[in-house]
Design a protein around this motif. Structure first.
Motif, PDB file in Angstrom:
ATOM      1  N   ARG A  88       0.584  -1.160  -0.180  1.00 12.90           N
ATOM      2  CA  ARG A  88       0.158   0.088   0.058  1.00 12.90           C
ATOM      3  C   ARG A  88       0.974   1.180  -0.223  1.00 12.90           C
ATOM      4  N   LYS A  89       2.186   1.205   0.823  1.00 19.23           N
ATOM      5  CA  LYS A  89       2.831   2.462   0.590  1.00 19.23           C
ATOM      6  C   LYS A  89       2.895   2.361  -0.847  1.00 19.23           C
ATOM      7  N   ILE A  90       3.904   1.075  -1.597  1.00 16.25           N
ATOM      8  CA  ILE A  90       4.255   2.084  -3.051  1.00 16.25           C
ATOM      9  C   ILE A  90       3.622   2.644  -3.373  1.00 16.25           C
ATOM     10  N   VAL A  91       1.966   1.984  -3.394  1.00 20.67           N
ATOM     11  CA  VAL A  91       1.381   2.724  -4.202  1.00 20.67           C
ATOM     12  C   VAL A  91       0.919   4.356  -3.934  1.00 20.67           C
ATOM     13  N   HIS A  92       1.118   3.966  -2.751  1.00 24.71           N
ATOM     14  CA  HIS A  92       1.505   5.495  -1.647  1.00 24.71           C
ATOM     15  C   HIS A  92       2.133   6.596  -2.745  1.00 24.71           C
ATOM     16  N   VAL A  93       3.274   6.081  -2.536  1.00 25.42           N
ATOM     17  CA  VAL A  93       4.398   6.410  -3.737  1.00 25.42           C
ATOM     18  C   VAL A  93       4.379   7.628  -4.176  1.00 25.42           C
ATOM     19  N   VAL A  94       4.021   6.438  -5.439  1.00 23.42           N
ATOM     20  CA  VAL A  94       2.489   6.520  -6.777  1.00 23.42           C
ATOM     21  C   VAL A  94       1.618   7.304  -7.122  1.00 23.42           C
ATOM     22  N   PHE A  95       1.154   7.419  -5.975  1.00 23.55           N
ATOM     23  CA  PHE A  95      -0.375   7.760  -6.206  1.00 23.55           C
ATOM     24  C   PHE A  95       0.079   9.330  -5.969  1.00 23.55           C
ATOM     25  N   PHE A  96       1.658   9.960  -4.842  1.00 24.73           N
ATOM     26  CA  PHE A  96       1.582  11.238  -4.489  1.00 24.73           C
ATOM     27  C   PHE A  96       2.292  11.960  -5.126  1.00 24.73           C
ATOM     28  N   LEU A  97       3.705  10.620  -6.029  1.00 24.03           N
ATOM     29  CA  LEU A  97       4.942  11.423  -6.938  1.00 24.03           C
ATOM     30  C   LEU A  97       4.196  11.542  -8.112  1.00 24.03           C
ATOM     31  N   SER A  98       2.677  11.031  -8.858  1.00 24.16           N
ATOM     32  CA  SER A  98       1.774  11.108  -9.430  1.00 24.16           C
ATOM     33  C   SER A  98       2.216  12.621 -10.188  1.00 24.16           C
ATOM     34  N   PRO A  99       1.318  13.555  -9.579  1.00 22.37           N
ATOM     35  CA  PRO A  99       0.876  14.915  -9.832  1.00 22.37           C
ATOM     36  C   PRO A  99       2.129  15.798 -10.652  1.00 22.37           C
ATOM     37  N   ALA A 100       3.730  15.348  -9.369  1.00 21.78           N
ATOM     38  CA  ALA A 100       4.125  16.294 -10.128  1.00 21.78           C
ATOM     39  C   ALA A 100       4.698  16.001 -11.811  1.00 21.78           C
ATOM     40  N   VAL A 101       4.728  15.573 -12.741  1.00 20.98           N
ATOM     41  CA  VAL A 101       4.443  14.927 -13.521  1.00 20.98           C
ATOM     42  C   VAL A 101       3.974  16.663 -14.802  1.00 20.98           C
ATOM     43  N   ASP A 102       2.861  16.786 -13.429  1.00 20.91           N
ATOM     44  CA  ASP A 102       2.159  18.312 -14.335  1.00 20.91           C
ATOM     45  C   ASP A 102       2.719  19.205 -13.810  1.00 20.91           C
ATOM     46  N   ILE A 103       4.315  19.213 -13.086  1.00 25.48           N
ATOM     47  CA  ILE A 103       4.978  20.458 -13.010  1.00 25.48           C
ATOM     48  C   ILE A 103       5.859  20.955 -14.655  1.00 25.48           C
ATOM     49  N   PHE A 104       5.932  19.822 -15.152  1.00 27.02           N
ATOM     50  CA  PHE A 104       7.000  19.852 -16.156  1.00 27.02           C
ATOM     51  C   PHE A 104       6.626  20.027 -17.718  1.00 27.02           C
ATOM     52  N   LEU A 105       5.039  20.778 -17.241  1.00 26.97           N
ATOM     53  CA  LEU A 105       4.427  20.443 -18.944  1.00 26.97           C
ATOM     54  C   LEU A 105       4.332  22.039 -19.153  1.00 26.97           C
ATOM     55  N   PRO A 106       4.273  22.273 -20.047  1.00 30.20           N
ATOM     56  CA  PRO A 106       4.571  23.418 -20.639  1.00 30.20           C
ATOM     57  C   PRO A 106       3.481  24.876 -20.003  1.00 30.20           C
ATOM     58  N   SER A 107       3.713  25.682 -19.568  1.00 29.42           N
ATOM     59  CA  SER A 107       2.706  26.276 -19.118  1.00 29.42           C
ATOM     60  C   SER A 107       1.041  26.389 -19.278  1.00 29.42           C
TER      61      SER A 107
END
Length: 306
Positions: A88-107
């Protein structure tokens, strides 16, 4: 960290209500999804959003990663007897790191951010709905995905916790991202609460479990605590888990330290690690992530104006 319930600990009235009305809550969620999909689609297509194609690609990547992680971890729990406290903590880490992808998107223009927030939440709700009991009882893949996070102490409330915690966390991350962008606060600072939750809170239970399984230093050194909105329930915490939250928060701050002025860095290091550690121990059971994220962003926000 370790979150074992003491036996005969009564549920709070809120939890009892959620258990008794869970079918109605999930039925409402299905109806909500069906009715809002067309509205979101129309809103997105009515007026073209610049660079929106990158958002769709990122959303597809995030949902694929989350789904695959849940399935692989579920297989490990069912076939390899991996402990749920690890999976569940592996899933937890993936869930909460996934929004970081948006930070690298064009504005993308701030005025459109609310639409993208809605799509993020909408997509996650579909994943949660697909692992509800009526669906997973008929589709083995969904049952396997559900097994990755179905902790013994949460059975009967696993999905209620998931709905509230994941959706509110995504909304908090997305909202503060838009606010930080609007106020021209250094974009990298958005990562700090996310990393703190992923690395600190995400690894705390794993560290405590490893100490217990391998009797490192004689096993975890435990203490009991009550959580906000958890009635008379007593929870077993560990000093090793709390130390992981503390150190994880420090690492998260130092990972993006170049986004701070020197005095802001000192402020963050003095305030965030200790307060995040205390809040993680006292936040409502299985609902600590939105509290940690909101507090983390509040501290970063105030520190930006020192």
């Amino acid at each position: 960290m370790t979150e074992l319930l003491y036996e005969n600990s009564p549920d709070s009235r809120i939890l009892t209500f959620l258990k008794e009305h869970s079918r109605f809550l999930f039925a409402f969620a299905f109806i909500f999804q069906a009715t809002t999909f067309s509205a979101l689609l129309y809103t997105s297509l009515a007026k073209p959003i610049p660079n929106v194609e990158y958002f769709w690609i990122a959303l597809a990547i995030k949902m694929t990663c989350i789904g695959l992680t849940m399935y692989i971890c579920g297989c490990a729990v069912k076939r390899l007897l991996l402990k749920v406290s690890y999976s569940r903590k592996i899933v937890h880490v993936v869930f909460f790191l996934s929004p970081a992808v948006d930070i690298f998107l064009p504005s993308i223009d701030t005025k459109y951010k609310w639409i993208l927030v809605c799509w993020n939440v909408h997509a996650v709700i579909w994943i949660l709905l697909l692992i509800t009991k009526p669906v997973r009882n008929k589709i083995e893949v969904m049952q396997t995905m559900y097994s990755s996070s179905n902790r013994l102490t949460d059975r009967g409330l696993t999905q209620v916790y998931a709905f509230v915690q994941i959706i509110s966390s995504i909304a908090i991350i997305s909202s503060f991202t838009a606010v930080f962008e609007y106020l021209n606060i250094t974009h990298k600072l958005i990562l700090i609460p996310i990393l703190s939750v992923a690395l600190g809170d995400g690894m705390a239970e794993v560290v405590a479990q490893v100490c217990e399984d391998f009797q490192i230093f004689g096993g975890p050194h435990q203490y009991s605590a009550t959580g906000c909105c958890s009635g008379d329930r007593q929870f077993v915490r560990s000093f090793e888990g709390s130390a992981t939250v503390f150190l994880g928060t420090i690492v998260s701050i130092l990972a993006v330290y170049d986004g701070f002025e020197e005095y802001q860095l000192i402020y963050a290091l003095c305030v965030l690690p200790i307060t995040m550690t205390i809040l993680e121990a006292k936040a409502p059971h299985s609902l600590d992530n939105p509290f940690l994220l909101a507090w983390g962003y509040f501290v970063i926000f105030t520190g930006s104006y020192i």
